[in-house]
Design a protein around this motif. Sequence first.
Motif, PDB file in Angstrom:
ATOM      1  N   GLN A   1       0.838  -1.213   0.000  1.00  0.00           N
ATOM      2  CA  GLN A   1       0.000   0.000   0.000  1.00  0.00           C
ATOM      3  C   GLN A   1       0.868   1.258   0.000  1.00  0.00           C
ATOM      4  O   GLN A   1       0.564   2.231  -0.683  1.00  0.00           O
ATOM      5  N   ALA A   2       1.939   1.238   0.766  1.00  0.00           N
ATOM      6  CA  ALA A   2       2.816   2.406   0.882  1.00  0.00           C
ATOM      7  C   ALA A   2       3.786   2.534  -0.285  1.00  0.00           C
ATOM      8  O   ALA A   2       4.218   3.643  -0.619  1.00  0.00           O
ATOM      9  N   PHE A   3       4.135   1.411  -0.898  1.00  0.00           N
ATOM     10  CA  PHE A   3       5.066   1.380  -2.027  1.00  0.00           C
ATOM     11  C   PHE A   3       4.377   0.637  -3.183  1.00  0.00           C
ATOM     12  O   PHE A   3       4.708  -0.516  -3.465  1.00  0.00           O
ATOM     13  N   PRO A   4       3.426   1.285  -3.841  1.00  0.00           N
ATOM     14  CA  PRO A   4       2.611   0.588  -4.851  1.00  0.00           C
ATOM     15  C   PRO A   4       3.400   0.042  -6.040  1.00  0.00           C
ATOM     16  O   PRO A   4       2.919  -0.868  -6.722  1.00  0.00           O
ATOM     17  N   ASP A   5       4.590   0.561  -6.298  1.00  0.00           N
ATOM     18  CA  ASP A   5       5.395   0.048  -7.413  1.00  0.00           C
ATOM     19  C   ASP A   5       6.193  -1.201  -7.041  1.00  0.00           C
ATOM     20  O   ASP A   5       6.789  -1.832  -7.919  1.00  0.00           O
ATOM     21  N   ALA A   6       6.193  -1.560  -5.765  1.00  0.00           N
ATOM     22  CA  ALA A   6       6.905  -2.773  -5.330  1.00  0.00           C
ATOM     23  C   ALA A   6       6.146  -3.998  -5.831  1.00  0.00           C
ATOM     24  O   ALA A   6       4.928  -3.974  -5.992  1.00  0.00           O
ATOM     25  N   ASP A   7       6.883  -5.056  -6.081  1.00  0.00           N
ATOM     26  CA  ASP A   7       6.275  -6.329  -6.465  1.00  0.00           C
ATOM     27  C   ASP A   7       6.184  -7.219  -5.234  1.00  0.00           C
ATOM     28  O   ASP A   7       7.098  -7.230  -4.401  1.00  0.00           O
ATOM     29  N   LEU A   8       5.096  -7.982  -5.127  1.00  0.00           N
ATOM     30  CA  LEU A   8       4.910  -8.922  -4.027  1.00  0.00           C
ATOM     31  C   LEU A   8       5.152 -10.348  -4.506  1.00  0.00           C
ATOM     32  O   LEU A   8       4.758 -10.711  -5.615  1.00  0.00           O
ATOM     33  N   PHE A   9       5.792 -11.148  -3.658  1.00  0.00           N
ATOM     34  CA  PHE A   9       5.936 -12.569  -3.935  1.00  0.00           C
ATOM     35  C   PHE A   9       5.749 -13.328  -2.629  1.00  0.00           C
ATOM     36  O   PHE A   9       6.494 -13.122  -1.670  1.00  0.00           O
ATOM     37  N   LYS A  10       4.745 -14.204  -2.600  1.00  0.00           N
ATOM     38  CA  LYS A  10       4.491 -15.014  -1.415  1.00  0.00           C
ATOM     39  C   LYS A  10       5.252 -16.333  -1.547  1.00  0.00           C
ATOM     40  O   LYS A  10       5.067 -17.071  -2.515  1.00  0.00           O
ATOM     41  N   ILE A  11       6.108 -16.602  -0.593  1.00  0.00           N
ATOM     42  CA  ILE A  11       6.861 -17.855  -0.533  1.00  0.00           C
ATOM     43  C   ILE A  11       5.918 -18.910   0.048  1.00  0.00           C
ATOM     44  O   ILE A  11       5.476 -18.786   1.202  1.00  0.00           O
ATOM     45  N   GLU A  12       5.592 -19.913  -0.766  1.00  0.00           N
ATOM     46  CA  GLU A  12       4.641 -20.933  -0.332  1.00  0.00           C
ATOM     47  C   GLU A  12       5.245 -22.328  -0.462  1.00  0.00           C
ATOM     48  O   GLU A  12       5.849 -22.659  -1.481  1.00  0.00           O
ATOM     49  N   MET A  13       5.047 -23.123   0.550  1.00  0.00           N
ATOM     50  CA  MET A  13       5.550 -24.494   0.555  1.00  0.00           C
ATOM     51  C   MET A  13       4.634 -25.396  -0.279  1.00  0.00           C
ATOM     52  O   MET A  13       3.414 -25.267  -0.219  1.00  0.00           O
ATOM     53  N   ALA A  14       5.231 -26.313  -1.016  1.00  0.00           N
ATOM     54  CA  ALA A  14       4.448 -27.278  -1.786  1.00  0.00           C
ATOM     55  C   ALA A  14       3.633 -28.172  -0.850  1.00  0.00           C
ATOM     56  O   ALA A  14       2.504 -28.545  -1.174  1.00  0.00           O
ATOM     57  N   ALA A  15       4.186 -28.506   0.295  1.00  0.00           N
ATOM     58  CA  ALA A  15       3.486 -29.281   1.323  1.00  0.00           C
ATOM     59  C   ALA A  15       3.444 -28.415   2.586  1.00  0.00           C
ATOM     60  O   ALA A  15       4.360 -28.460   3.410  1.00  0.00           O
ATOM     61  N   PRO A  16       2.412 -27.590   2.724  1.00  0.00           N
ATOM     62  CA  PRO A  16       2.358 -26.630   3.838  1.00  0.00           C
ATOM     63  C   PRO A  16       2.319 -27.318   5.208  1.00  0.00           C
ATOM     64  O   PRO A  16       1.902 -28.467   5.339  1.00  0.00           O
ATOM     65  N   TYR A  17       2.764 -26.569   6.197  1.00  0.00           N
ATOM     66  CA  TYR A  17       2.664 -27.033   7.569  1.00  0.00           C
ATOM     67  C   TYR A  17       1.193 -27.144   7.970  1.00  0.00           C
ATOM     68  O   TYR A  17       0.324 -26.515   7.378  1.00  0.00           O
ATOM     69  N   ALA A  18       0.942 -27.886   9.029  1.00  0.00           N
ATOM     70  CA  ALA A  18      -0.417 -28.088   9.540  1.00  0.00           C
ATOM     71  C   ALA A  18      -1.038 -26.770   9.999  1.00  0.00           C
ATOM     72  O   ALA A  18      -0.333 -25.861  10.436  1.00  0.00           O
ATOM     73  N   ASP A  19      -2.352 -26.688   9.918  1.00  0.00           N
ATOM     74  CA  ASP A  19      -3.066 -25.526  10.459  1.00  0.00           C
ATOM     75  C   ASP A  19      -3.030 -25.519  11.983  1.00  0.00           C
ATOM     76  O   ASP A  19      -3.086 -24.466  12.602  1.00  0.00           O
ATOM     77  N   ASN A  20      -2.969 -26.699  12.590  1.00  0.00           N
ATOM     78  CA  ASN A  20      -2.915 -26.827  14.035  1.00  0.00           C
ATOM     79  C   ASN A  20      -1.573 -26.280  14.537  1.00  0.00           C
ATOM     80  O   ASN A  20      -0.509 -26.709  14.079  1.00  0.00           O
ATOM     81  N   TYR A  21      -1.624 -25.347  15.481  1.00  0.00           N
ATOM     82  CA  TYR A  21      -0.417 -24.665  15.951  1.00  0.00           C
ATOM     83  C   TYR A  21       0.624 -25.627  16.513  1.00  0.00           C
ATOM     84  O   TYR A  21       1.798 -25.575  16.146  1.00  0.00           O
TER      85      TYR A  21
ATOM     86  N   LYS B   1       1.009 -28.876  16.140  1.00  0.00           N
ATOM     87  CA  LYS B   1       1.551 -29.769  15.115  1.00  0.00           C
ATOM     88  C   LYS B   1       2.523 -29.001  14.211  1.00  0.00           C
ATOM     89  O   LYS B   1       3.585 -29.510  13.849  1.00  0.00           O
ATOM     90  N   CYS B   2       2.167 -27.768  13.879  1.00  0.00           N
ATOM     91  CA  CYS B   2       3.049 -26.931  13.058  1.00  0.00           C
ATOM     92  C   CYS B   2       4.389 -26.724  13.757  1.00  0.00           C
ATOM     93  O   CYS B   2       5.446 -26.847  13.139  1.00  0.00           O
ATOM     94  N   VAL B   3       4.366 -26.429  15.048  1.00  0.00           N
ATOM     95  CA  VAL B   3       5.614 -26.222  15.799  1.00  0.00           C
ATOM     96  C   VAL B   3       6.481 -27.477  15.733  1.00  0.00           C
ATOM     97  O   VAL B   3       7.706 -27.392  15.542  1.00  0.00           O
ATOM     98  N   SER B   4       5.871 -28.645  15.848  1.00  0.00           N
ATOM     99  CA  SER B   4       6.631 -29.902  15.744  1.00  0.00           C
ATOM    100  C   SER B   4       7.254 -30.053  14.363  1.00  0.00           C
ATOM    101  O   SER B   4       8.417 -30.454  14.238  1.00  0.00           O
ATOM    102  N   GLN B   5       6.490 -29.719  13.328  1.00  0.00           N
ATOM    103  CA  GLN B   5       6.999 -29.824  11.961  1.00  0.00           C
ATOM    104  C   GLN B   5       8.148 -28.831  11.729  1.00  0.00           C
ATOM    105  O   GLN B   5       9.171 -29.177  11.135  1.00  0.00           O
ATOM    106  N   VAL B   6       7.965 -27.619  12.194  1.00  0.00           N
ATOM    107  CA  VAL B   6       8.988 -26.578  12.049  1.00  0.00           C
ATOM    108  C   VAL B   6      10.274 -26.997  12.750  1.00  0.00           C
ATOM    109  O   VAL B   6      11.373 -26.865  12.197  1.00  0.00           O
TER     110      VAL B   6
END
Length: 172
Positions: free
Chosen positions: A38-58, A60-65
């Motif tokens: 919003q503050a730097f509208p000319d910036a490009d965004l890229f979301k780093i996403e895992m092919a096999a995401p961590y669990a939604d459960n907190y 379990k996610c901590v264990s995976q991390v």
Amino acid sequence: MSKILVAYFSRAGENYFGGAIKSVAVGNTEICADLIKQAFPDADLFKIEMAAPYADNYRKCVSQVTADLMLHKRPALTALPESIAAYDAIVLGYPNYCGTIPMAVATFLEAFDFTGKKLLPYCTNEGSGMGRSEKDLRKLCPTAVIAPGLAITGSAAAQSQAALVGWMQENL
């Protein structure tokens, strides 16, 4: 003005907020990335996403991390930018995972040559600050110019635009 890429790893689902676990639709680091855009509208965004995401459960996610960190695992990502050559600065956002960057961020960083690039790290957390992430970033990107990091309290992410913009203006 520099050409800016805002690359970030963020996680929705159950998250820790000042002593309680609650579910969120958008992760804190993504909230910050959107505020930067919003503050730097000319910036490009890229979301780093895992092919096999961590669990939604907190918990379990901590264990995976923790397991990924102990094994120095580099999880596969769904995509990478074709190149970062056009960017002068990369704003890198991530949550504090076990005192450092998520291993998915390491996968992202190891895919590119950061020679001469300015790297501006920000880290969302609930009290653990930047941890050792800045030190670890220097190891992963020894030829980058790494600016001092900005720690953002995750539960206050939505109110962090002024801090993010001021930090970026100081470091670009």
